[in-house]
Design an enzyme around this catalytic site. Structure first.
Site: not given
Length: 670
Positions: A45, A91, A122, A124, A126, A145, A179, A231, A321, A415, A418, A433, A438
């Site tokens: 810092d 792919l 390697e 995949k 997400d 992409r 990614e 990658y 997958k 609600c 009540c 509410c 209530c």
């Protein structure tokens, strides 16, 4: 970053600036890319502050690769579409070990080669696919992409990702593909913060990453914990690669973050590829980020050239997958539940279905905006999954199976418990509410009141609370202390010993601390740490109950919004009466925090894994006079970080909070 430069930079200042940039970028890389910091956060810092100060004071400095650019600049009007030099191909997908065998057989057949072919396997990831374009060593463009041929220019957001180098040593064209994602831990923290603030939450880390990258204001991206892993390559000049393994090694040498090599496999053995697939599938829940399979590539780039393409997919690679943790079921009903803060939450009641070994019957639909976005209706056939392998969620509706007479679902404006008119707070997505008495709010509030971290009535469980309310034995908090053995005998299956245990548990809770008591009241936005700060500041419940905004906002963590919510609760005459009644039953213990210790006047927040347990760290802080805060803000004196600190460290750095290790904290006590 705003510029208020006063003086033109001399050659000496430029050299100093270059040296500071190099040091900060180096330590940024050690921390964000390799998870192996070489200096303390506090020392980092100081370096960063020195760099910012230099850039504020002098004009003519080269900011193209300055870490100061990570905070996000001005918002843009819209995204520009740009073509990729080389298409970003997708792919072919497969789903089991038989597909791995078939892929290997196809490769050998095409190459007319009986010898084993070396593969590089390697994870995949997400996340969101991204291409980084470097020219003359500078990051000049970042493209999504898109459709594979044309992507969107999101450079303004990608530059805020601390693990991405803004400048590299290779001075010719280099397009790096990878990614963008968010770690599971950071995702949970981010969603919790949004939910507490009444904002929309994200369904999963991938949606959060994609949504962040598509923000027009880069300051939003800068505030979120995005990461990048490289990658693959697009176009490049002046550099030679001979294999997939070589690509990763050279990208790592150029300071790009890559996946830890313990999660990759380079082998010629079909059996080892299959073993790798099963091993990763077995351990994917323990990974810090989401994956949905593995990728297998022919390692040699010259063999990749020989193999070429099939349609728009490479013949030399396949994605294997994992079986999705999803299933189809039917929504039989949508019920609206009311929580202790009054939030009206729609819940899908579904035909029971097994997902990942767990039977799912309910899934939250969050709010009306979420229902509208997914267009979820009663009678719909839907795909459900366990988000983060834990929380059931509706992924999407299968419209082809929708009943012809279906109608859009609207959360009632009153609600359901009540009948009180529900309303939204400004900038919130949740209907609430507004009736504090209530029945649903009462049950939720009582369950919170008796919980372990509040009044700690260990023998008074959720079912018991519901029974008390149904029989009208308990209509508010103080009624718990008026219960007799005759009252509890009215409940089913309560023997003499059980009744005595309940009464003893209630009696024991009367000896408590002011902090626990304030937390138990269930005031919105007042968590455990905020309750401690309020107790420290006011000393008595009477002082707290008569406070006003000016005094309240002197308390750390209490801003205008939280102050207004607390005051609304305190000014409710029914709440005032209830607290006065409750206080008669209580004996408040003196706080254990040393008000004249070495840390008096300092506030702390702990994040990450420390060498000691979190409770031990908190006790150490409080027994030496320090205050504990629950979030990062300018009012925080120190953020104590351990391993895997998450997004809090980034936020602390952005607001100028000092970041220290546990060892440095112990030095403060000497």
């Amino acid at each position: 970053m705003s510029k208020t430069s006063k003086t033109a930079a001399s050659a000496q200042i430029k050299r100093k600036h270059s040296d500071l940039k190099e040091k900060v970028n180096y330590h940024n890389e050690r921390y964000h890319t390799h998870d192996k910091p070489e200096i303390s956060d506090y020392d980092f810092d100081q370096l960063f502050s020195e760099l910012l100060k230099l850039e504020e004071e002098y004009s003519g400095l080269d900011l193209t690769d300055s870490p100061s650019q990570r905070v996000g600049g001005d918002a843009i009007a819209a995204f520009k579409k740009m073509d990729h030099r080389l298409p970003m191909i997708s792919l072919a997908n497969s789903y089991n070990e038989e597909d791995i065998k078939e892929f290997n057989a196809r490769i050998k057949k095409f190459l007319r080669n009986d010898k084993d072919v070396e593969y590089f396997a390697e994870l995949k990831l997400d996340g969101l696919s991204m291409e980084l374009v470097y020219e003359d060593g500078q990051l000049v463009r970042a493209l999504t992409r898109g459709d594979g041929v044309t992507g969107e220019d999101v450079t303004h957001n990608v530059k805020t990702i601390k693990s991405i180098p803004l400048k590299i040593s290779h001075k010719k064209l280099l397009e790096v593909r990878g990614e963008v994602l968010i770690d599971k831990k950071d995702f949970v923290e981010m969603n919790q913060a949004y939910e507490e603030a009444g904002q929309m939450v994200f369904a999963n880390p991938r949606n959060a990453a994609a949504g962040t990258i598509r923000q027009l204001d880069p300051k939003i991206a800068a505030s979120r914990p995005l990461k990048f892993f490289a990658y693959a390559l697009g176009a490049y000049e002046g550099i030679i690669f001979d294999s997939q393994k070589d690509i990763e090694e050279k990208l790592a040498a150029l300071k790009f973050p890559i996946i830890d090599r313990k999660f990759t496999e380079c082998t010629s053995s079909e059996e080892e590829l299959i073993e790798y697939y099963h091993r990763i599938n077995q351990h994917r829940a323990q990974l810090p980020f989401d994956i949905d399979g593995i990728v297998i590539k022919v390692n040699s780039l010259s063999l990749q050239d020989d193999l070429g393409m099939v349609a728009r997919s490479p013949r030399w690679a396949t994605a294997v997958k994992f079986q999705p943790e999803q299933a189809q079921t039917v929504i039989e009903n949508i019920v609206v539940q009311v929580g202790r803060t009054g939030a009206l939450t729609p819940v899908a009641v579904m035909k029971p279905v097994k997902v990942g070994g767990v039977t799912i019957t309910n899934a939250t639909l969050h709010n009306q905006d979420e229902i509208d976005r997914k267009d979820v209706r009663i009678g719909d056939t839907v795909i459900v999954q366990r988000a983060g392998d834990v929380i059931p969620e509706v992924v999407q509706v299968i419209l082809d199976k929708r009943p012809k007479n279906s109608e859009a679902f609207l959360i009632p404006t009153n609600c359901p418990t009540c009948g009180t008119k529900a309303s939204k707070e400004p900038e919130e997505a949740v209907l609430r509410c507004q009736n504090p008495f209530c029945k649903s709010i009462l049950i939720g509030s009582l369950i919170h009141f008796v919980s372990r971290r509040a009044m700690n009535m260990e023998k008074v469980g959720d079912k018991l609370i519901e029974a008390f309310v149904e029989l009208e034995l308990v209509q508010n908090f103080s009624d718990l202390y008026k219960l007799t053995d005759k009252d509890i005998q009215k409940l089913e299956r309560q023997g003499e010993k059980s009744i005595q245990n309940i009464l003893n548990s209630i009696e024991k809770s009367r000896q408590t601390t002011l902090a626990r008591f304030i937390y138990a009241l269930g005031i919105r936005f007042v968590g455990e740490q905020t309750a401690k700060l309020l107790a420290d500041h006011y000393g008595t419940i009477e002082n707290f109950m008569k406070t006003e905004a000016e005094e309240l906002e002197k308390v750390p963590e209490i801003g205008e919004k939280v102050s207004a919510t607390i005051l609304k609760w305190l000014h409710d005459k029914r709440m005032q009466s209830e607290v006065k009644t409750l206080a008669k039953y209580m004996t408040f213990e003196a706080p254990k925090r040393n008000l004249e210790g070495k840390l008096t006047g300092m506030s702390f927040l702990v994040t990450g894994t420390l060498p000691v347990k979190r409770d031990v760290a908190h006790e150490k802080i409080e027994e030496n006079g320090g205050k504990l805060l629950s979030g990062v803000s300018a009012k925080l004196s120190y953020l104590i970080v351990g391993e895997d600190p998450g997004s809090k460290a980034d936020k602390a750095q952005s607001v100028g909070v000092k970041i220290i290790s546990w060892e440095e904290f112990l030095e403060l006590l000497k």
